[in-house]
Motif scaffolding. Sequence first.
Motif, PDB file in Angstrom:
ATOM      1  N   ILE A  58       3.034 -10.881  -7.913  1.00 42.91           N
ATOM      2  CA  ILE A  58       1.836 -10.451  -7.191  1.00 42.91           C
ATOM      3  C   ILE A  58       0.966  -9.672  -8.159  1.00 42.91           C
ATOM      4  CG2 ILE A  58       0.968  -9.011  -5.306  1.00 42.91           C
ATOM      5  CD1 ILE A  58       3.565  -9.572  -3.833  1.00 42.91           C
ATOM      6  N   SER A  59      -0.343  -9.959  -8.142  1.00 41.78           N
ATOM      7  CA  SER A  59      -1.231  -9.276  -9.079  1.00 41.78           C
ATOM      8  C   SER A  59      -1.250  -7.774  -8.807  1.00 41.78           C
ATOM      9  CB  SER A  59      -2.645  -9.844  -9.002  1.00 41.78           C
ATOM     10  OG  SER A  59      -3.177  -9.673  -7.722  1.00 41.78           O
ATOM     11  N   VAL A  60      -1.275  -7.021  -9.892  1.00 42.05           N
ATOM     12  CA  VAL A  60      -1.225  -5.566  -9.818  1.00 42.05           C
ATOM     13  C   VAL A  60      -2.619  -5.042  -9.477  1.00 42.05           C
ATOM     14  CG1 VAL A  60      -0.697  -3.468 -11.117  1.00 42.05           C
ATOM     15  CG2 VAL A  60       0.599  -5.551 -11.548  1.00 42.05           C
ATOM     16  N   PRO A  61      -2.727  -4.111  -8.529  1.00 46.21           N
ATOM     17  CA  PRO A  61      -4.028  -3.556  -8.168  1.00 46.21           C
ATOM     18  C   PRO A  61      -4.656  -2.791  -9.337  1.00 46.21           C
ATOM     19  CG  PRO A  61      -2.327  -2.799  -6.647  1.00 46.21           C
ATOM     20  CD  PRO A  61      -1.654  -3.564  -7.718  1.00 46.21           C
ATOM     21  N   SER A  62      -5.968  -2.772  -9.359  1.00 47.70           N
ATOM     22  CA  SER A  62      -6.680  -2.062 -10.425  1.00 47.70           C
ATOM     23  C   SER A  62      -6.587  -0.552 -10.216  1.00 47.70           C
ATOM     24  CB  SER A  62      -8.154  -2.478 -10.425  1.00 47.70           C
ATOM     25  OG  SER A  62      -8.772  -2.035  -9.227  1.00 47.70           O
ATOM     26  N   LYS A  63      -6.971   0.170 -11.244  1.00 47.24           N
ATOM     27  CA  LYS A  63      -6.960   1.631 -11.184  1.00 47.24           C
ATOM     28  C   LYS A  63      -7.880   2.113 -10.064  1.00 47.24           C
ATOM     29  CE  LYS A  63      -7.909   5.727 -13.975  1.00 47.24           C
ATOM     30  NZ  LYS A  63      -8.275   6.232 -15.305  1.00 47.24           N
ATOM     31  N   SER A  64      -9.049   1.481  -9.930  1.00 48.55           N
ATOM     32  CA  SER A  64      -9.992   1.914  -8.892  1.00 48.55           C
ATOM     33  C   SER A  64      -9.445   1.643  -7.487  1.00 48.55           C
ATOM     34  CB  SER A  64     -11.350   1.234  -9.070  1.00 48.55           C
ATOM     35  OG  SER A  64     -11.241  -0.162  -8.934  1.00 48.55           O
ATOM     36  N   THR A  65      -8.688   0.563  -7.317  1.00 49.06           N
ATOM     37  CA  THR A  65      -8.071   0.270  -6.021  1.00 49.06           C
ATOM     38  C   THR A  65      -7.043   1.332  -5.669  1.00 49.06           C
ATOM     39  OG1 THR A  65      -8.401  -2.100  -6.323  1.00 49.06           O
ATOM     40  CG2 THR A  65      -6.740  -1.438  -4.721  1.00 49.06           C
ATOM     41  N   ILE A  66      -6.260   1.739  -6.656  1.00 51.36           N
ATOM     42  CA  ILE A  66      -5.261   2.783  -6.437  1.00 51.36           C
ATOM     43  C   ILE A  66      -5.956   4.101  -6.105  1.00 51.36           C
ATOM     44  CG2 ILE A  66      -3.410   4.135  -7.513  1.00 51.36           C
ATOM     45  CD1 ILE A  66      -2.759   1.578  -9.153  1.00 51.36           C
ATOM     46  N   GLN A  67      -7.026   4.421  -6.833  1.00 50.31           N
ATOM     47  CA  GLN A  67      -7.769   5.652  -6.571  1.00 50.31           C
ATOM     48  C   GLN A  67      -8.331   5.662  -5.145  1.00 50.31           C
ATOM     49  OE1 GLN A  67     -10.506   5.339  -9.884  1.00 50.31           O
ATOM     50  NE2 GLN A  67      -9.573   7.108 -10.885  1.00 50.31           N
ATOM     51  N   GLU A  68      -8.903   4.533  -4.721  1.00 50.63           N
ATOM     52  CA  GLU A  68      -9.463   4.429  -3.373  1.00 50.63           C
ATOM     53  C   GLU A  68      -8.378   4.605  -2.310  1.00 50.63           C
ATOM     54  OE1 GLU A  68     -11.661   0.793  -2.877  1.00 50.63           O
ATOM     55  OE2 GLU A  68     -12.801   1.160  -4.699  1.00 50.63           O
ATOM     56  N   LEU A  69      -7.222   3.995  -2.540  1.00 45.58           N
ATOM     57  CA  LEU A  69      -6.119   4.102  -1.590  1.00 45.58           C
ATOM     58  C   LEU A  69      -5.622   5.542  -1.473  1.00 45.58           C
ATOM     59  CD1 LEU A  69      -4.056   2.790   0.315  1.00 45.58           C
ATOM     60  CD2 LEU A  69      -2.604   2.416  -1.681  1.00 45.58           C
ATOM     61  N   VAL A  70      -5.432   6.199  -2.611  1.00 45.25           N
ATOM     62  CA  VAL A  70      -4.960   7.588  -2.613  1.00 45.25           C
ATOM     63  C   VAL A  70      -5.984   8.485  -1.916  1.00 45.25           C
ATOM     64  CG1 VAL A  70      -4.412   9.578  -4.095  1.00 45.25           C
ATOM     65  CG2 VAL A  70      -3.489   7.319  -4.639  1.00 45.25           C
TER      66      VAL A  70
ATOM     67  N   ARG B 263       0.832  -1.207   0.000  1.00 49.11           N
ATOM     68  CA  ARG B 263       0.000   0.000   0.000  1.00 49.11           C
ATOM     69  C   ARG B 263       0.866   1.256   0.000  1.00 49.11           C
ATOM     70  NH1 ARG B 263      -5.095  -0.828   3.985  1.00 49.11           N
ATOM     71  NH2 ARG B 263      -5.681  -2.894   3.258  1.00 49.11           N
ATOM     72  N   LEU B 264       1.883   1.248   0.840  1.00 52.59           N
ATOM     73  CA  LEU B 264       2.783   2.390   0.915  1.00 52.59           C
ATOM     74  C   LEU B 264       3.510   2.591  -0.417  1.00 52.59           C
ATOM     75  CD1 LEU B 264       3.714   4.540   2.891  1.00 52.59           C
ATOM     76  CD2 LEU B 264       5.522   2.989   3.613  1.00 52.59           C
ATOM     77  N   PHE B 265       3.945   1.499  -1.017  1.00 52.27           N
ATOM     78  CA  PHE B 265       4.626   1.564  -2.312  1.00 52.27           C
ATOM     79  C   PHE B 265       3.692   2.134  -3.375  1.00 52.27           C
ATOM     80  CE2 PHE B 265       6.003   0.035  -6.402  1.00 52.27           C
ATOM     81  CZ  PHE B 265       7.375   0.223  -6.365  1.00 52.27           C
ATOM     82  N   ILE B 266       2.455   1.646  -3.420  1.00 47.91           N
ATOM     83  CA  ILE B 266       1.474   2.112  -4.407  1.00 47.91           C
ATOM     84  C   ILE B 266       1.242   3.609  -4.249  1.00 47.91           C
ATOM     85  CG2 ILE B 266      -0.966   2.024  -5.058  1.00 47.91           C
ATOM     86  CD1 ILE B 266      -0.835  -1.002  -4.270  1.00 47.91           C
ATOM     87  N   TYR B 267       0.999   4.031  -3.016  1.00 46.17           N
ATOM     88  CA  TYR B 267       0.729   5.451  -2.776  1.00 46.17           C
ATOM     89  C   TYR B 267       1.918   6.313  -3.195  1.00 46.17           C
ATOM     90  CZ  TYR B 267      -0.301   9.853  -0.523  1.00 46.17           C
ATOM     91  OH  TYR B 267      -0.512  11.187  -0.299  1.00 46.17           O
ATOM     92  N   ASN B 268       3.105   5.947  -2.761  1.00 49.26           N
ATOM     93  CA  ASN B 268       4.299   6.723  -3.105  1.00 49.26           C
ATOM     94  C   ASN B 268       4.565   6.743  -4.605  1.00 49.26           C
ATOM     95  OD1 ASN B 268       4.876   7.504  -0.478  1.00 49.26           O
ATOM     96  ND2 ASN B 268       6.128   5.707  -0.083  1.00 49.26           N
TER      97      ASN B 268
END
Length: 71
Positions: free
Chosen positions: A38-50, A11-16
């Motif tokens: 490891i499967s790459v998160p979807s665009k919507s997952t990244i948007q939700e995390l951000v 999660r930290l890696f994705i956000y950064n």
Amino acid sequence: MSRVRCLFEQRLFIYNAYIRKKSFKRCHLKFRRHFSGISVPSKSTIQELVKKVRETGSVVDKKIKSLGYCE
């Protein structure tokens, strides 16, 4: 459809990666290279995390337990 949970480090890696590159495609590519297999998160997952990090300031799911000082 089952939801895959990301680890704290992921999660930290994705956000950064997203904040630095301002691009979902580049974020996907960096994630795929860093966490191969490891499967790459979807665009919507990244948007939700951000969105969550901007609102709460945290990448973790757990709510902070109230200590009762401000109630």
